[in-house]
Design an enzyme around this catalytic site. Structure first.
Site, mmCIF file in Angstrom:
data_model
loop_
_atom_site.group_PDB
_atom_site.id
_atom_site.type_symbol
_atom_site.label_atom_id
_atom_site.label_comp_id
_atom_site.label_asym_id
_atom_site.label_seq_id
_atom_site.Cartn_x
_atom_site.Cartn_y
_atom_site.Cartn_z
ATOM 1 N N TYR A 16 -2.313 5.307 -4.258
ATOM 2 C CA TYR A 16 -3.281 6.487 -4.361
ATOM 3 C C TYR A 16 -2.975 7.578 -4.925
ATOM 4 O O TYR A 16 -1.927 8.050 -4.573
ATOM 5 C CB TYR A 16 -3.705 6.886 -2.783
ATOM 6 C CG TYR A 16 -4.475 5.635 -1.892
ATOM 7 C CD1 TYR A 16 -5.768 5.468 -2.520
ATOM 8 C CD2 TYR A 16 -3.748 5.005 -0.950
ATOM 9 C CE1 TYR A 16 -6.403 4.462 -1.497
ATOM 10 C CE2 TYR A 16 -4.838 4.146 -0.558
ATOM 11 C CZ TYR A 16 -6.137 4.107 -0.558
ATOM 12 O OH TYR A 16 -6.567 3.020 0.144
ATOM 13 N N HIS A 24 -13.770 -1.649 -2.235
ATOM 14 C CA HIS A 24 -12.829 -1.432 -1.025
ATOM 15 C C HIS A 24 -13.523 -2.094 0.134
ATOM 16 O O HIS A 24 -13.312 -1.657 1.514
ATOM 17 C CB HIS A 24 -12.876 0.136 -0.710
ATOM 18 C CG HIS A 24 -11.644 0.719 -0.340
ATOM 19 N ND1 HIS A 24 -10.810 1.361 -1.403
ATOM 20 C CD2 HIS A 24 -11.019 0.880 0.639
ATOM 21 C CE1 HIS A 24 -9.627 1.918 -0.690
ATOM 22 N NE2 HIS A 24 -9.752 1.506 0.450
ATOM 23 N N SER A 57 0.832 -1.208 -0.086
ATOM 24 C CA SER A 57 0.118 0.008 0.010
ATOM 25 C C SER A 57 0.744 1.308 -0.057
ATOM 26 O O SER A 57 1.939 1.063 0.738
ATOM 27 C CB SER A 57 -0.603 0.070 1.264
ATOM 28 O OG SER A 57 -1.778 1.301 1.454
#
Length: 351
Positions: A141, A261, A117
């Site tokens: 992201y 998600h 992540s």
């Protein structure tokens, strides 16, 4: 007695992914437990993810010659032992001292892919070092500052990550009442290591969560720009609409991750499994399609493959295994799921 080593231990009676939940709940403090188990709103979408699998049926085919049936899968030139990937989960230092290093070691040990992540406790370089030849992907992201986005992608490329997974369904923080009720805040010392040097970003992440970190809502144009700049194959994670899936491939993505998600962002979104077959039908056979959300059993993996997934991703149960059993726990959980998948293939036929 527990099966124990320097890499962790397996408590007695743990024989399925679900068996990790209770000991993890007992071990974690209330705030961390709320973060891990939390969901958006009233948790409708989170329940739908699991209910969709529970409503599925497997009609077995019998007396087939299945001696050449296998469960390994090829993804972007890497052959892995199982159609099961370790999903990106943020802030793994909350759960175990080894953090993402432990999960990456486990994935490598069982010959599958670990997805790191953006919001990892450890920097990408430390995670890559734990791979020991195993495959790793980077979940991105997109940031309001394109310079930070480009830096993260360049770092992932430099240390050998093999694919880029851009999360597109979380431009702002979801309504996470479970965490709010217990007052969960990410400890400042566990602020995302990959954002060190971007002080404003790391401070706001620790104080305000993803809302501040993801304030710059990504657009199709930005995602296309990223795809055009990287040499890595790109998947878009968080796709539920068939038109979005088609557009993702049209702008150069190698595939999509059908995902809501984990029910943590938008409540009342459909179950990921229910959107899988329409997306596969729209994209045809050429694109890579992964399924994320609700997988807990080998039978679930079979159902997802049958409906068009190339592989599935699993997150929360593996973090529960990490919290209790460390890297050994994660490896044990992955092997358990892979063995259940193989048994289901043997009993039901190839998906």
């Amino acid at each position: 007695m527990s099966e124990a080593s320097e890499f962790g231990e397996i408590p007695p009676g743990v024989v399925s992914l679900g068996d990790w939940e209770a000991p993890a709940r007992d071990r974690l403090d209330p705030g961390v437990r709320a973060y891990l188990a939390g969901h958006a709103g009233d948790g409708v979408t989170a329940r739908r993810n699991r209910d969709a699998f529970l409503a599925a049926e497997i009609v077995p085919r019998v007396l087939l010659d299945e001696r050449d049936a296998e469960t390994p899968v090829d993804l972007f030139g890497r052959r892995i032992a199982m159609p099961i990937l370790v999903a990106p989960v943020a802030h793994q230092g909350l759960f175990h001292r080894e953090a993402e290093r432990g999960s990456a070691m486990a994935a490598s040990a069982v010959d599958t892919i670990f997805v790191a992540s953006t919001l990892s406790t450890l920097p990408l370089e430390a995670i890559a070092a734990a791979a020991d030849g195993g495959g790793q992907w980077f979940q991105l992201y997109p940031q309001a500052d394109s310079g930070l986005t480009d830096e993260l992608v360049a770092r992932a490329e430099a240390v050998g990550f093999e694919a880029l997974m851009i999360t597109v369904d979380a431009p702002v923080f979801g309504v996470r009442n479970v965490e709010q009720r217990v007052g969960f805040r990410l400890p400042v010392e566990l602020a995302p290591a990959n954002l060190v040097g971007w002080a404003r970003m790391t401070t706001s992440a620790a104080a305000d969560g993803l809302a501040a970190l993801l304030a710059g809502r990504p657009t199709w144009a930005e995602v296309e720009r990223i795809i055009g700049r990287t040499r890595l194959p790109v998947l878009l994670k968080g796709i539920l609409d068939t038109a979005d899936a088609e557009r993702a491939v049209a702008i150069g993505a190698a595939g999509v991750v059908v995902s809501n998600h984990g029910g943590r962002v938008l409540d009342l979104a459909p179950a990921s499994l229910d959107r899988l077959a329409p997306i596969r039908e729209r994209l045809g056979d050429d694109a890579v399609v992964l399924l994320d959300g609700g997988v807990r059993r080998g039978a679930d993996v079979w159902v997802a493959l049958r409906r068009g997934a190339d592989a599935v991703m699993v997150g929360r149960p593996l973090i529960e295994a990490l919290a209790v059993g460390g890297p050994l726990g994660v490896a044990h959980a992955l092997r358990t799921l892979a063995e259940e998948t193989a048994i289901t293939v043997a009993l039901a036929g190839r998906p």
